[in-house]
Design an enzyme around this catalytic site. Structure first.
Site, mmCIF file in Angstrom:
data_model
loop_
_atom_site.group_PDB
_atom_site.id
_atom_site.type_symbol
_atom_site.label_atom_id
_atom_site.label_comp_id
_atom_site.label_asym_id
_atom_site.label_seq_id
_atom_site.Cartn_x
_atom_site.Cartn_y
_atom_site.Cartn_z
ATOM 1 N N ASP A 496 0.781 -1.324 -0.181
ATOM 2 C CA ASP A 496 0.069 -0.073 0.230
ATOM 3 C C ASP A 496 1.003 1.223 0.017
ATOM 4 O O ASP A 496 0.288 2.324 -0.055
ATOM 5 C CB ASP A 496 -0.760 0.049 1.388
ATOM 6 C CG ASP A 496 -1.949 -1.049 1.220
ATOM 7 O OD1 ASP A 496 -2.263 -1.747 0.131
ATOM 8 O OD2 ASP A 496 -2.378 -1.408 2.374
ATOM 9 N N HIS A 647 4.888 -11.266 6.349
ATOM 10 C CA HIS A 647 4.078 -11.943 5.430
ATOM 11 C C HIS A 647 4.929 -12.335 4.078
ATOM 12 O O HIS A 647 4.691 -13.591 3.896
ATOM 13 C CB HIS A 647 2.809 -10.656 4.938
ATOM 14 C CG HIS A 647 1.917 -11.412 4.112
ATOM 15 N ND1 HIS A 647 0.831 -10.696 3.779
ATOM 16 C CD2 HIS A 647 1.923 -12.586 3.247
ATOM 17 C CE1 HIS A 647 0.012 -11.255 3.035
ATOM 18 N NE2 HIS A 647 0.555 -12.317 2.763
#
Length: 805
Positions: A496, A647
């Site tokens: 993002d 992640h």
């Protein structure tokens, strides 16, 4: 600078009980656990801090917690004890009173949806157990008190919790000119009813608007005589200059029998007991949602200590059955802790609560993020296939007819076929591309190939088969491509913090698209849809040419192109010259040529690897403007600015496994594996039994510190990677693929797997100490010549013997 790794153990793994045992209560941060279900949920820490919520942690939080406060986890669910002969007092958990640890001993056992805290102080032992019974909308706080001194003890015991004035968290903590005037507490028999906005109509479902209905919670003491009470926090604590550590009611030994009317309500019930030497007393608090009239039949049925223990046993069996489908025994016991218990449980909790409820997430993410949720499903399909299918179908129905995904899907309010469309530029480029991992994984696990033909509506209008939804996702990416023939970043791709603009292109999304086209062609082939297969392969060929022409910069694969024409992640850049995701997914998607694959992973090791994991990019951003890379707002080596984002660590492991580099793959896996830091807890800070979102990298003064535990895509991907790529037990639609990639030093390992109602054992032997490669497979007495084993060849109770070499 690397911090000195001084052993700092605060607990240990008890895999037989499936518990993590905290032996020191002064942990570097609050180490938490989850109770309940998606209907009635709760968080509890090793010192009994935390909160409870109904349906939504943002709109249904009825027990209060103050975030980013000191201490971090207060208030909570407390039992205070007072010695009436001396006036000394303490709590059954070390906090909130916080007695000197020279005199006070505590052990916390976090289990699967329950927590038990034992304490010992000046001859009095306590055992407090917290859990939510299966299928119920109330929680138990069980208390057992034992006198281990040589004289009778006169004790007063006080419960304490703090109710939200409004169940909407923002209203409760911010809009005080409203919420300090809406609470009312009433005593109905032995049940206390805490109501807000009690003049308004009652409602069972939490609405969007916080001021539209009345909601109630209840609390009661059972198993001991109620001698006094307080439901006003101010009365119990004793005014604005006292604290949970020294409440006036406990200090003086008596509650004031206050009934809250405005301000803040609490739940303190006092009892007084005398214990002879060696005597034990048991009692309980029951706390739930609803009116006193709703609580009465519940109390009548469940307010018995033996019944509570039966319910606790049901909770244990329920969760243990979910995490028992894969059991591994390897030479690395810390790896086994995660695979057999904690990573599996972590993935289930993340699936349940997405990013909505933790000690960090404060209700700002209320709903199911599309990209998050589709990935979360990946880690639980083997454990809860039916629930996984329902969630997966829900998310597929969150895809608009143009192929883009609804960024956030409301699990309670989503209306397929009636959702308002949004412009293409507001979509995230990666959302629906995650379906190409999860849909095939669901079919492989269950064998339900008919799922591809199931008709599911789009979010706005129309409907299609699941295969049709997959094609629409590919068409969305192809249609929204830029001048290099790569998918546009739109509102965001996975990262993002990259500002690509509406026409900027994401190579990460391009590699996802390539993977999706490859998977789609394979699914179409299995369904004998030759035209669909040809369509996918034609687009894949075009994309491959664009990737090699525009994305390979001679050293590695670049990360993105902005709509202004800037290249992000190229080797000539001063900042952010190499990105982890682009290199890993170049291999995972099959886009990288063999020589490219070997080179880029060497570059990943050279530029991105640290002892605590792989950095997301390097060097960190300092000079680059916010209009290009928002990551510059973070300190160097934190989160997206060159931090160790947990992640994508699994993607680095998968890439190395695909190349056959077992030692390096496992080195990467252990670098971020929580259990590997059980004796370095003062560096990691976060819980050593669950994954975190990110870790500070080498330019941070807190190198090695991990933050935001539990709710992260790390949980599902780490479990998927450990079981399917390191252990190499991979379920595919036609059958089982056995393809381990392990450290050369391993002699072997075993895996017990339950798959489609068959339980079998895989014994892997590694006599030549290789990392990858199967030389022989035996199905019982039968020699099998292929690493792919059809499901029909698997028998319940079978032992599959695999020899590497």
């Amino acid at each position: 600078m690397t911090q000195e790794a001084i052993p700092s153990t605060y607990g240990f793994f008890d895999d037989n009980a499936r518990e993590y045992v905290i032996t020191r209560p002064d942990t570097p941060s609050s180490w938490s656990n989850y109770l309940g279900s998606t209907e009635y949920g709760a968080i509890i820490t090793n010192n009994a801090g935390g909160y409870s919520f109904y349906e939504s942690a943002a709109r249904g939080r009825f027990l209060r917690l103050r975030f980013n406060s000191v201490p971090l986890d207060q208030p909570g669910r407390y039992f205070y004890l007072r010695d009436n002969d001396t006036g000394d007092y303490w709590s059954s958990s070390w906090q909130p009173v916080g007695n000197d640890l020279k005199d006070y001993k505590s052990t916390c056992r976090h289990g699967t949806a329950y927590t038990k805290i034992d304490s010992s102080y000046k001859g009095i032992d306590t055992e407090s157990t917290y859990f939510v019974p299966l299928g119920q909308k109330f929680e138990y706080w069980l208390l057992k008190v034992t006198n281990n001194s040589d004289k009778p003890r006169d004790l007063s015991i006080f419960s304490y919790c703090e109710f939200s004035s409004n169940w909407n968290v923002y209203q409760d903590l911010i809009n005080l000119q409203y919420t300090l005037y809406i609470v009312r507490a009433d005593k109905v028999g032995n049940i206390f009813e805490i109501k807000n906005q009690h003049h308004l109509p009652e409602e069972d479902v939490i609405p969007e608007e916080p001021g539209s209905h009345s909601y109630s919670a209840w609390i009661t003491l059972q198993g001991a005589e109620l001698t006094s009470f307080d439901t006003s926090r101010e009365k119990f604590i004793g005014g604005p200059y006292r604290h949970y550590s020294n409440p006036l009611a406990v200090e003086t030994g008596e509650c004031s029998e206050s009934l809250a009317h405005g301000d803040t309500a609490c739940g303190s019930m006092k009892t007084r007991i005398t214990l002879q030497p060696g005597e034990t007393r048991q009692m309980m608090i029951m706390l739930g949602v609803g009116r006193a009239k709703d609580a009465e039949p519940i109390v009548a049925e469940y307010a018995d200590y033996d019944r509570a223990l039966i319910e606790l046993d049901k909770v244990k069996k329920h969760w243990h059955s979910k995490i028992g489908n894969i059991v591994a025994k390897t030479p690395d016991v810390e790896f086994d802790h995660m695979v057999n218990v904690w990573n599996a449980y972590n993935a289930l909790i993340t699936f349940a609560w997405s990013r909505s409820a933790s000690l960090v997430y404060n209700g700002e993410r209320d709903g199911l993020g599309y990209r998050d949720t589709v990935q979360d499903i990946l880690g639980v399909i083997h454990a809860i296939p039916e629930e996984a299918e329902k969630r997966l179908s829900l998310m597929i129905s969150g895809q608009f007819s143009n192929g883009g995904g609804k960024p956030v899907v409301d699990p309670f309010g989503h209306k397929p076929g009636k959702e308002k469309p949004i412009p293409d530029r507001e979509f995230r480029s990666d959302d629906c591309l995650w379906l190409f991992f999860t849909v095939p994984s669901y079919i492989a696990e269950t064998g339900d190939t008919s799922y591809l033909e199931r008709i599911i509506p789009f979010a706005d209008e129309g409907e299609a088969s699941v295969l049709g939804h997959l094609r629409r996702a590919l068409e969305f990416s192809i249609r929204n491509s830029g001048k290099h023939g790569l998918p546009c970043g739109l509102a965001a791709d996975w990262n993002d913090c990259l500002c690509l603009g509406n026409q900027g292109e994401s190579t990460f999304a391009a590699f996802q698209l390539r993977y999706g086209l490859k998977v789609y062609s394979e699914l179409a082939q299995q369904l004998n849809k030759a035209d669909e297969m040809a369509w996918a392969l034609e687009h894949l060929t075009t994309l491959d040419a664009n990737l090699q022409k525009h994305v390979w910069d001679g050293e590695w694969f670049v990360r993105a192109f902005t709509e202004q024409g800037d290249v992000i992640g190229t080797h000539t850049a001063e900042e952010g010259s190499i990105f982890l995701n682009a290199q890993c997914w170049a291999i995972m998607s099959g886009a990288a040529k063999p020589e490219q694959a070997e080179k880029i992973m060497e570059d990943v090791h050279k530029h991105l690897f640290t002892e605590y994991g792989l950095m997301l990019c390097h060097p960190p951003y300092v000079k680059t403007g916010m209009d290009r890379v928002r990551a510059v707002l973070f300190n160097k080596s934190m989160k997206e600015n060159g931090g160790i984002f947990c992640h994508p660590q699994s993607w680095g492991v998968i890439a190395e496994c695909m190349l056959g580099h077992g030692d390096r793959a496992f080195e990467y896996y252990r670098a971020y594996m929580p259990s590997a830091y059980n004796d370095k807890a003062d560096i990691r800070k976060s819980e050593p039994y669950v994954h975190a979102q990110s870790t500070h990298a080498k330019y941070s003064r807190q190198f090695g510190k991990s933050s935001l535990p539990w709710l992260s895509g790390t949980a599902s991907w780490s479990y998927f990677t450990a079981t399917q790529y390191i252990l190499g037990v991979r379920m595919e639609i036609p059958g089982l693929l056995i393809d381990p990639c392990v450290p050369n030093a391993w002699d072997g390992f075993t895996v017990q797997r339950t798959w489609r109602q068959k339980t079998f054992t895989i014994e892997v032997k590694n006599p030549q100490h290789v990392a990858k490669g199967v030389s022989e497979i035996r199905l019982g007495d039968k020699v099998w010549t292929d690493t792919h084993i059809p499901y029909s060849e698997i028998e319940d109770g079978m032992c599959v013997t695999v020899t590497l070499g």
